[in-house]
Design an enzyme around this catalytic site. Structure first.
Site, PDB file in Angstrom:
ATOM      1  N   MET A  23       0.727  -1.111   0.042  1.00  0.00           N
ATOM      2  CA  MET A  23       0.029  -0.213   0.221  1.00  0.00           C
ATOM      3  C   MET A  23       0.963   1.447   0.206  1.00  0.00           C
ATOM      4  SD  MET A  23      -2.719  -1.685   1.996  1.00  0.00           S
ATOM      5  CE  MET A  23      -1.983  -3.012   1.557  1.00  0.00           C
TER       6      MET A  23
ATOM      7  N   LEU B 292       5.716  -6.256  -0.247  1.00  0.00           N
ATOM      8  CA  LEU B 292       5.512  -5.551   0.615  1.00  0.00           C
ATOM      9  C   LEU B 292       4.304  -4.623   0.625  1.00  0.00           C
ATOM     10  CD1 LEU B 292       6.195  -3.028   2.949  1.00  0.00           C
ATOM     11  CD2 LEU B 292       7.643  -2.023   1.002  1.00  0.00           C
ATOM     12  N   SER B 293       3.559  -4.662   1.518  1.00  0.00           N
ATOM     13  CA  SER B 293       2.108  -3.793   1.822  1.00  0.00           C
ATOM     14  C   SER B 293       1.232  -4.332   0.679  1.00  0.00           C
ATOM     15  CB  SER B 293       2.509  -2.296   1.427  1.00  0.00           C
ATOM     16  OG  SER B 293       1.362  -1.670   1.838  1.00  0.00           O
ATOM     17  N   ALA B 294       0.994  -3.510  -0.280  1.00  0.00           N
ATOM     18  CA  ALA B 294      -0.092  -3.974  -1.606  1.00  0.00           C
ATOM     19  C   ALA B 294       0.621  -5.341  -1.976  1.00  0.00           C
ATOM     20  CB  ALA B 294      -0.327  -3.039  -2.552  1.00  0.00           C
TER      21      ALA B 294
END
Length: 495
Positions: free
Chosen positions: A1, A165-167
């Site tokens: 994200m 990572l994230s998204a």
């Protein structure tokens, strides 16, 4: 994200919707910039990266970048690394630390890259079923990249791993669920449970307040996404900062519930361990004693990927926006997957029997086992990682931490150097444990690995004493009386 808003999906031929979503995304981006969160990454052009084309029909409209060390042998592992929002393949290549370990241990890297043509913030569309399901969209494009890399570099198709990572972490979880026949393991960094969201609005909910589903409900989402009859699952590492306000730490607990349920091993930790950078490792072993799920909680870390710049063996990466100087997550993920050289168990020799702990001190554990005919040597594994080789049927492991529990297995190695089947596991606890007391909310106890939750209720690890509702308002004092064993000590903690 990356930024504090989920991605927004664009597709060709939908100009009205595209225009509306661009305005919504622009407004959200303005808020994120005001908070100082967004930092655009460069396009993939860093030295060492090569763009590969012709990797299939590419329904997800992604770009493929790869890195392979010089003289990479045939049969080496392959790692797929997915960047976060506002980032790029070259950004992730330059900061994550993965190239260092590709060089050291000999494996190829693929860095898929999305763009603003797919998503206003260059996020992988982890919340879109048309992009994150088996055989569809971005997920299928990444699957096609795997086939291209296996062909290009001669990679071992049994040793393909994915991290993000994230998204990219949310997409990683979905890929592990949709393609358990492709990926041997995964690492979800500041990410979300598989198929937590299937709409933009649900993505916000998952990020900030994930649903408190039961482990079985989370596990069912994985099982329903996988091919029918799947019985072998990837090994999953979960990385989460305790101060992450973009993807809340509760996601790590739900991820833990999801993947331990898929493995059928329950939510009681096999052990906990303190690492550098304020990191607590909580491991959940399979029936053979190998870690199937590991949770790394980094105290005080905000939203991002844990790196530790430097030239040390356990250091890696470069700090920057969403690359946070704490601990080298890539190094510990490499070890968890076994890419640091520990053997894969491909030989024909049977598993040794009679593995026994013959003695312990504060820093050592002594083992013995029965001989295996035709064995040239034996390989010893501690917590799933190779720690030594011996020509005898005894081994003493040294340099251990006092008052800590370790799991050991052993495999016989044939004359060609191939290890056979791994033995049943035994547990060894070093002496000298010092009891400690910890006062915190039930939520913080679970994040730190001192307790676990099931059905919204909290239980102390080891003793399974009930602690009440799993939230930040209910708290207790726990006394750790042994490795991985906690009791409620509200009336007074002797330690």
């Amino acid at each position: 994200m990356g930024p504090s808003h989920p991605p927004f999906r664009f597709t060709k031929g939908r100009s009205l919707v595209r225009g509306i979503r661009r305005r919504v995304a622009a407004a959200a981006g303005t808020l994120a910039l005001t908070a100082g969160l967004v930092a655009m990454g460069p396009q993939a052009s860093a030295a060492g990266l090569t763009q590969l084309t012709g990797f299939g029909t590419n329904p997800g409209n992604l770009s493929m970048y790869a890195y392979a060390p010089d003289a990479l042998p045939s049969g080496a592992p392959l790692v797929i690394a997915l960047h976060g929002c506002t980032q790029s393949a070259s950004d992730y290549y330059a900061h994550s630390g993965w190239p260092k370990f590709a060089d050291r241990y000999g494996f190829a890297l693929v860095f898929p890259q999305t763009s603003s043509a797919n998503n206003a913030n260059s996020c992988f569309n982890w919340f879109e079923p048309g992009d994150s399901s088996r055989g569809r969209g971005e997920a299928l494009s990444i699957r096609q990249m795997v086939d291209k890399a296996v062909s290009q570099y001669g990679s071992d198709s049994r040793q393909v791993y994915v991290t993000g990572l994230s998204a990219g972490g949310g997409m990683t979880a979905n890929l592990l669920a949709a393609y358990p026949d492709v990926f041997a393991g995964g690492a979800i960094d500041s990410g979300l449970p598989a198929y937590c969201a299937t709409t933009v609005s649900a993505a916000y909910t998952c990020m900030y307040s994930p649903p408190d589903r039961t482990p079985a409900q989370w596990g069912d989402l994985v099982r329903s996404a996988a091919p029918a009859g799947t019985s072998s699952w990837p090994r999953v590492a979960i990385w989460q900062g305790s101060a992450d306000t973009t993807v809340r730490p509760a996601n790590a607990a739900e991820l833990r519930d999801q993947w331990t349920d898929v493995w059928g091993i329950g939510q009681t930790p096999s052990r906990t361990e303190s690492l550098g950078g304020g990191t607590t490792l909580t491991a959940y072993d399979d029936t053979s004693g190998r870690p199937a799920v590991e949770v790394y909680s980094v105290a005080g870390m905000a939203h991002g990927l844990a790196v530790d710049p430097g030239s040390g063996t356990e250091q890696c990466g470069a700090s920057g926006t969403y690359y946070l100087d704490t601990i080298c997550s890539s190094y510990h993920t490499v070890r968890f997957w076994g890419l640091d050289g520990h053997d894969q168990g491909t030989g024909a020799l049977p598993a040794p029997t009679g593995l026994t702990v013959t003695g312990t001190t504060g820093t050592t554990a002594a083992l013995s086992w029965n001989a295996v005919p035709d064995a040239a040597s034996y390989t010893v594994y501690r917590d799933g990682t190779k720690v030594g080789t011996t020509g005898s049927t005894a081994y003493s492991d040294t340099g251990l931490t006092a008052g800590t529990t370790y799991n050991y297995t052993v495999a016989a190695v044939d004359a060609a150097g191939a290890p056979g089947a791994v033995s049943a596991a035994v547990t060894a606890s070093t002496t000298g444990f010092t009891p400690t007391c910890h006062t915190a909310s039930n939520y913080d106890h679970t994040v730190a690995g001192r307790a676990h939750q099931s059905g919204g209720q909290t239980y102390a690890n080891g003793s399974d004493e009930p602690m009440g509702l799993w939230n930040t308002f209910t708290g207790h004092t726990l006394e750790q009386t042994g490795p991985g064993y906690y009791v409620v000590a509200d009336s007074g903690c002797p330690a």
